[in-house]
Write a protein that holds these residues in place. Structure first.
Motif, short mmCIF file in Angstrom:
data_model
loop_
_atom_site.label_atom_id
_atom_site.label_comp_id
_atom_site.label_asym_id
_atom_site.label_seq_id
_atom_site.Cartn_x
_atom_site.Cartn_y
_atom_site.Cartn_z
N SER A 140 5.40 -68.62 23.30
CA SER A 140 5.68 -68.69 21.86
C SER A 140 5.21 -70.02 21.30
O SER A 140 4.96 -70.13 20.10
CB SER A 140 7.14 -68.38 21.56
OG SER A 140 7.95 -69.05 22.48
N ASN B 88 10.88 -65.60 33.65
CA ASN B 88 10.60 -65.10 32.29
C ASN B 88 11.00 -66.06 31.18
O ASN B 88 10.34 -66.14 30.15
CB ASN B 88 11.28 -63.75 32.07
CG ASN B 88 10.49 -62.62 32.69
OD1 ASN B 88 9.47 -62.86 33.36
ND2 ASN B 88 10.92 -61.40 32.48
N ILE C 248 4.86 -60.23 23.35
CA ILE C 248 5.13 -60.91 24.62
C ILE C 248 6.03 -60.03 25.49
O ILE C 248 5.77 -59.85 26.68
CB ILE C 248 5.80 -62.30 24.40
CG1 ILE C 248 4.82 -63.28 23.71
CG2 ILE C 248 6.27 -62.89 25.73
CD1 ILE C 248 5.43 -64.62 23.33
N SER C 249 7.09 -59.44 24.88
CA SER C 249 7.99 -58.67 25.74
C SER C 249 7.29 -57.44 26.30
O SER C 249 7.51 -57.07 27.46
CB SER C 249 9.31 -58.31 25.06
OG SER C 249 9.07 -57.94 23.75
N ARG C 250 6.39 -56.83 25.54
CA ARG C 250 5.65 -55.68 26.09
C ARG C 250 4.70 -56.14 27.21
O ARG C 250 4.56 -55.47 28.23
CB ARG C 250 4.86 -54.98 24.96
CG ARG C 250 4.05 -53.77 25.42
CD ARG C 250 4.94 -52.68 26.05
NE ARG C 250 4.16 -51.65 26.75
CZ ARG C 250 4.54 -51.00 27.84
NH1 ARG C 250 5.72 -51.24 28.38
NH2 ARG C 250 3.77 -50.10 28.40
N ARG C 251 4.06 -57.30 27.02
CA ARG C 251 3.15 -57.80 28.07
C ARG C 251 3.92 -58.05 29.37
O ARG C 251 3.41 -57.80 30.46
CB ARG C 251 2.47 -59.09 27.60
CG ARG C 251 1.38 -58.82 26.55
CD ARG C 251 1.01 -60.07 25.80
NE ARG C 251 0.34 -61.05 26.63
CZ ARG C 251 0.27 -62.35 26.31
NH1 ARG C 251 0.83 -62.80 25.21
NH2 ARG C 251 -0.37 -63.18 27.10
N LEU C 252 5.16 -58.54 29.24
CA LEU C 252 5.96 -58.77 30.45
C LEU C 252 6.31 -57.46 31.14
O LEU C 252 6.29 -57.36 32.37
CB LEU C 252 7.23 -59.56 30.11
CG LEU C 252 6.97 -61.02 29.73
CD1 LEU C 252 8.26 -61.70 29.25
CD2 LEU C 252 6.38 -61.79 30.90
N GLU C 253 6.61 -56.42 30.33
CA GLU C 253 6.91 -55.10 30.93
C GLU C 253 5.66 -54.56 31.64
O GLU C 253 5.75 -54.04 32.74
CB GLU C 253 7.29 -54.09 29.83
CG GLU C 253 8.70 -54.23 29.31
CD GLU C 253 8.92 -53.36 28.06
OE1 GLU C 253 9.97 -53.51 27.44
OE2 GLU C 253 8.03 -52.56 27.68
N ILE D 41 8.44 -67.22 28.17
CA ILE D 41 8.64 -66.97 26.74
C ILE D 41 8.53 -68.28 25.97
O ILE D 41 7.88 -68.36 24.92
CB ILE D 41 9.99 -66.25 26.50
CG1 ILE D 41 9.87 -64.83 27.06
CG2 ILE D 41 10.37 -66.21 25.03
CD1 ILE D 41 11.16 -64.10 27.26
N GLU E 236 6.41 -62.63 19.42
CA GLU E 236 7.53 -62.31 20.32
C GLU E 236 7.57 -60.86 20.81
O GLU E 236 7.76 -60.59 22.00
CB GLU E 236 8.83 -62.64 19.59
CG GLU E 236 9.86 -63.25 20.52
CD GLU E 236 11.05 -63.77 19.73
OE1 GLU E 236 10.85 -64.73 18.95
OE2 GLU E 236 12.14 -63.20 19.89
N GLU E 237 7.34 -59.90 19.86
CA GLU E 237 7.49 -58.49 20.26
C GLU E 237 6.37 -58.08 21.23
O GLU E 237 6.58 -57.26 22.14
CB GLU E 237 7.58 -57.55 19.05
CG GLU E 237 6.47 -57.55 18.02
CD GLU E 237 6.33 -58.82 17.15
OE1 GLU E 237 7.09 -59.80 17.30
OE2 GLU E 237 5.40 -58.83 16.33
#
Ligand code: AP5
Length: 211
Positions: A125, A117, A162-167, A121, A159-160
């Motif tokens: 980014s 991860n 990206i974290s949802r896409r990873l989840e 990121i 950024e916000e």
């Protein structure tokens, strides 16, 4: 060659797909690229997809499956294809298996690009995408070296999102790795390092698997 690329956002699926599709002389079919092309043209499909993509959520299966089913009827897929970004959950993988079973042209391999991860990121980014031809670049580029087009940051590379896409990847997409392992189709390669070396290692792994 009928190939699927599997891996989290930013693993380099699009980057590798260009080289692998050229190597095997097969079309590169990216569901994300099809959605973005529709959005650029302002079609209803593009506008519908945008509301999900901007939040990092999956576009509903009914929309995506129909789009891929149609794409696989195009003549350029007669000698194979490389799917990038589809399937993205087990339900899509089952639909794809059924579509291809009807044509008697099953998937030959699912190539997983493995990456952690922190590297994802960093890559996402910094990524910039060409407005003209869609080619992707790491952050230090200013203009597209293929068509001279302007580079922009994808809305879903904030950024916000990206974290949802990873989840979403961990919850919904990662289970397809077990699905393809069980089908005996899975190949996993590390996706960090020189782009050309990753392509060469993918080609080696594929020829070993298919020999
Ligand atoms: P999609 O466009 O498919 O995005 P993704 O899977 O999140 O993948 P990315 O395009 O972000 O990354 P990539 O793995 O292709 O990496 P890249 O080569 O660009 O999907 C977007 C959205 O569309 C989804 O969130 C969803 O909403 C919707 N969608 C799409 N398909 C769907 C489906 N089947 N069902 C439902 N919804 C769907 O590389 C990333 C960066 O790293 C670049 O800057 C690149 O230059 C750099 N890079 C690449 N390789 C290397 C390397 N070896 N070393 C250093 N840098 C590298």
């Amino acid at each position: 060659m009928r190939l699927i690329l599997v891996g989290p956002p930013g693993a380099g699926k699009g980057t590798q797909a260009v080289h692998l599709a050229a190597h095997y002389s097969i079309p590169h079919i990216s569901t994300g690229d099809i959605f973005r092309a529709n959005l650029k043209e302002g079609t209803p499909l593009g506008l519908q997809a945008k509301s999900y993509m901007d939040k990092g959520e999956l576009v509903p299966d009914s929309v995506t499956n129909a789009m891929v089913k149609d794409r696989l009827t195009h003549g350029d897929t007669a000698n194979g294809f490389l799917l990038d970004g589809f399937p993205r959950n087990v339900a899509q993988a089952e639909v794809l298996r059924a579509i291809l079973a009807e044509k008697k042209t099953p998937i030959e391999a699912a190539l997983e690009l493995s990456i952690d991860n922190a590297e994802i990121i960093k890559r996402l980014s910094g990524r910039r995408t060409c407005r003209g031809c869609g080619k992707v670049f790491p952050g230090q580029f200013e203009k597209c070296d293929a068509c001279g087009g302007e580079l922009y940051q994808r809305d879903d590379d904030k950024e916000e999102v990206i974290s949802r896409r990873l989840e979403v990847y961990a919850e919904q997409t990662a289970p397809i790795i077990a699905f393809y392992r069980q089908e005996g189709l899975l190949i996993t390669i590390p996706a960090v390092g020189d782009v050309a070396e990753i392509t060469a290692s993918a080609i080696r792994a594929l020829s070993q698997k298919l020999s």
